[in-house]
Scaffold this motif. Sequence first.
Motif, short mmCIF file in Angstrom:
data_model
loop_
_atom_site.label_atom_id
_atom_site.label_comp_id
_atom_site.label_asym_id
_atom_site.label_seq_id
_atom_site.Cartn_x
_atom_site.Cartn_y
_atom_site.Cartn_z
N LYS A 39 0.83 -1.20 0.00
CA LYS A 39 0.00 0.00 0.00
C LYS A 39 0.87 1.25 0.00
CE LYS A 39 -3.95 -2.05 2.42
NZ LYS A 39 -4.77 -2.04 3.67
N GLY A 40 0.39 2.27 -0.71
CA GLY A 40 1.13 3.52 -0.75
C GLY A 40 1.46 3.91 -2.18
N PRO A 41 1.94 5.13 -2.38
CA PRO A 41 2.26 5.60 -3.74
C PRO A 41 3.41 4.81 -4.34
CG PRO A 41 3.08 7.14 -2.08
CD PRO A 41 2.23 6.15 -1.35
N ALA A 42 3.29 4.53 -5.65
CA ALA A 42 4.35 3.80 -6.37
C ALA A 42 5.17 4.80 -7.18
CB ALA A 42 3.72 2.76 -7.29
N ALA A 43 6.48 4.63 -7.14
CA ALA A 43 7.35 5.55 -7.87
C ALA A 43 8.48 4.78 -8.53
CB ALA A 43 7.91 6.61 -6.92
N GLY A 44 9.13 5.42 -9.52
CA GLY A 44 10.29 4.84 -10.15
C GLY A 44 10.02 3.51 -10.82
N PRO A 45 10.91 2.53 -10.62
CA PRO A 45 10.77 1.22 -11.26
C PRO A 45 9.44 0.54 -10.95
CG PRO A 45 12.94 1.45 -10.26
CD PRO A 45 12.12 2.61 -9.78
N LEU A 46 8.94 0.72 -9.73
CA LEU A 46 7.68 0.08 -9.35
C LEU A 46 6.52 0.61 -10.17
CD1 LEU A 46 6.45 -2.00 -7.49
CD2 LEU A 46 6.12 -0.21 -5.77
N SER A 47 6.47 1.89 -10.42
CA SER A 47 5.37 2.46 -11.21
C SER A 47 5.43 1.96 -12.65
CB SER A 47 5.41 3.99 -11.16
OG SER A 47 6.62 4.47 -11.73
N ALA A 48 6.65 1.76 -13.17
CA ALA A 48 6.79 1.24 -14.53
C ALA A 48 6.30 -0.20 -14.62
CB ALA A 48 8.26 1.31 -14.96
N ILE A 49 6.57 -0.98 -13.58
CA ILE A 49 6.10 -2.37 -13.55
C ILE A 49 4.58 -2.41 -13.50
CG2 ILE A 49 6.05 -4.49 -12.17
CD1 ILE A 49 8.89 -3.76 -11.21
N LEU A 50 3.98 -1.55 -12.69
CA LEU A 50 2.52 -1.53 -12.58
C LEU A 50 1.89 -1.08 -13.90
CD1 LEU A 50 2.00 -0.06 -8.99
CD2 LEU A 50 2.12 -2.44 -9.73
N LYS A 61 -3.46 -5.88 -6.81
CA LYS A 61 -4.09 -5.72 -5.49
C LYS A 61 -3.10 -5.09 -4.52
CE LYS A 61 -7.10 -9.77 -6.01
NZ LYS A 61 -7.51 -11.08 -5.43
N GLU A 62 -3.57 -4.08 -3.79
CA GLU A 62 -2.75 -3.48 -2.75
C GLU A 62 -2.93 -4.26 -1.45
OE1 GLU A 62 -3.56 0.65 -2.26
OE2 GLU A 62 -2.28 1.22 -3.94
N CYS A 63 -1.85 -4.41 -0.69
CA CYS A 63 -1.96 -5.14 0.56
C CYS A 63 -0.88 -4.65 1.53
CB CYS A 63 -1.84 -6.64 0.33
SG CYS A 63 -0.26 -7.15 -0.34
N ASP A 64 -0.99 -5.11 2.76
CA ASP A 64 -0.02 -4.78 3.79
C ASP A 64 1.33 -5.43 3.46
OD1 ASP A 64 1.44 -5.20 6.45
OD2 ASP A 64 -0.20 -3.89 7.04
N PRO A 65 2.44 -4.73 3.65
CA PRO A 65 3.76 -5.33 3.38
C PRO A 65 4.00 -6.64 4.12
CG PRO A 65 3.98 -2.96 3.71
CD PRO A 65 2.56 -3.31 4.05
N ARG A 66 3.36 -6.79 5.28
CA ARG A 66 3.53 -8.04 6.03
C ARG A 66 2.97 -9.23 5.27
NH1 ARG A 66 0.93 -5.97 11.60
NH2 ARG A 66 -0.44 -5.07 10.01
N LYS A 67 1.90 -9.01 4.50
CA LYS A 67 1.37 -10.09 3.68
C LYS A 67 2.36 -10.48 2.59
CE LYS A 67 -2.46 -11.57 0.74
NZ LYS A 67 -3.84 -11.30 0.25
N LEU A 68 3.01 -9.48 2.00
CA LEU A 68 4.01 -9.76 0.98
C LEU A 68 5.15 -10.60 1.57
CD1 LEU A 68 4.29 -6.31 -0.85
CD2 LEU A 68 2.87 -8.27 -1.45
N GLY A 79 8.43 -4.56 -2.17
CA GLY A 79 7.10 -3.98 -2.32
C GLY A 79 6.24 -4.60 -3.40
N ILE A 80 6.69 -5.72 -4.00
CA ILE A 80 5.89 -6.32 -5.07
C ILE A 80 6.11 -7.83 -5.14
CG2 ILE A 80 7.65 -5.89 -6.84
CD1 ILE A 80 5.23 -5.32 -8.76
N VAL A 81 5.01 -8.55 -5.32
CA VAL A 81 5.02 -10.00 -5.46
C VAL A 81 4.05 -10.37 -6.56
CG1 VAL A 81 4.40 -12.21 -4.38
CG2 VAL A 81 5.70 -10.52 -3.09
#
Length: 260
Positions: A39-50, A61-68, A79-81
Amino acid sequence: MENHGPKDESYGDGVIAGRNPVAETLRSGRAVDCLYVAKGPAAGPLSAILAKAKKLGVPIKECDPRKLSHMCNGANHQGIVALAAAVEYSSLEDMLALADERGEPPLLIICDGLEDPHNLGAVIRSAECAGAHGVIIPKRRSVGLTYAVSKASAGAVEYLPVARVQNLSVLIEDLKARGIWCYAADMDGGPWDRADLTGPVALVIGSEGRGVSRLVRERCDGALSLPIRGRVNSLNASVAAGVLCYEAVRQRTAGERSKP
């Protein structure tokens, strides 16, 4: 099938963690069921992947980092799975071609929002055993062809085409235009053994809790109901699919059984 980045088995079947491995998986064209992002704003490489995932129609799907962290056994997920599909998806055309190859009227199973992988796997298993020509699921609000689904299908996903579509209502209109009758499994429907299932047919099985959605039900040509004799007022989705599949088998093979 070629793997990109860390092997899936290092995190569990079909789980790909980290920005570079996920980006390479999307670039390879491998089927991805869903992306999970913190959860939270995506920037840089992560935004390109999305952006790439959205272009490919991959659910995000956005989720808590603990779930990841739990999904990848505490590995550095950045931040991504991604959850990769166990097998490649097919198309409606593949299913119709299979029916034509066998010289049979199409028998299709449409799953409207099944979220339990064991249920979807069991539906695929029953459909394959009954000689159906394919199973169709929606891209959203449904489990995909995960490894859990593959295991529950007892290997049936290797033999039966499974397709994903954007909109089930649009799909049903397309099927009807092709001369395929669509019946929803619904407790308010007509007797399950009175409908003619010998011709081209698609059977719609609803989700575990909500059943067939209203819009999908309205698009169907009719509804079929299975008799409930006990106190529980509904059947498991995979059981209903199995019963209806084999009613179609019974009707389609009636002439064969009557031959001397």
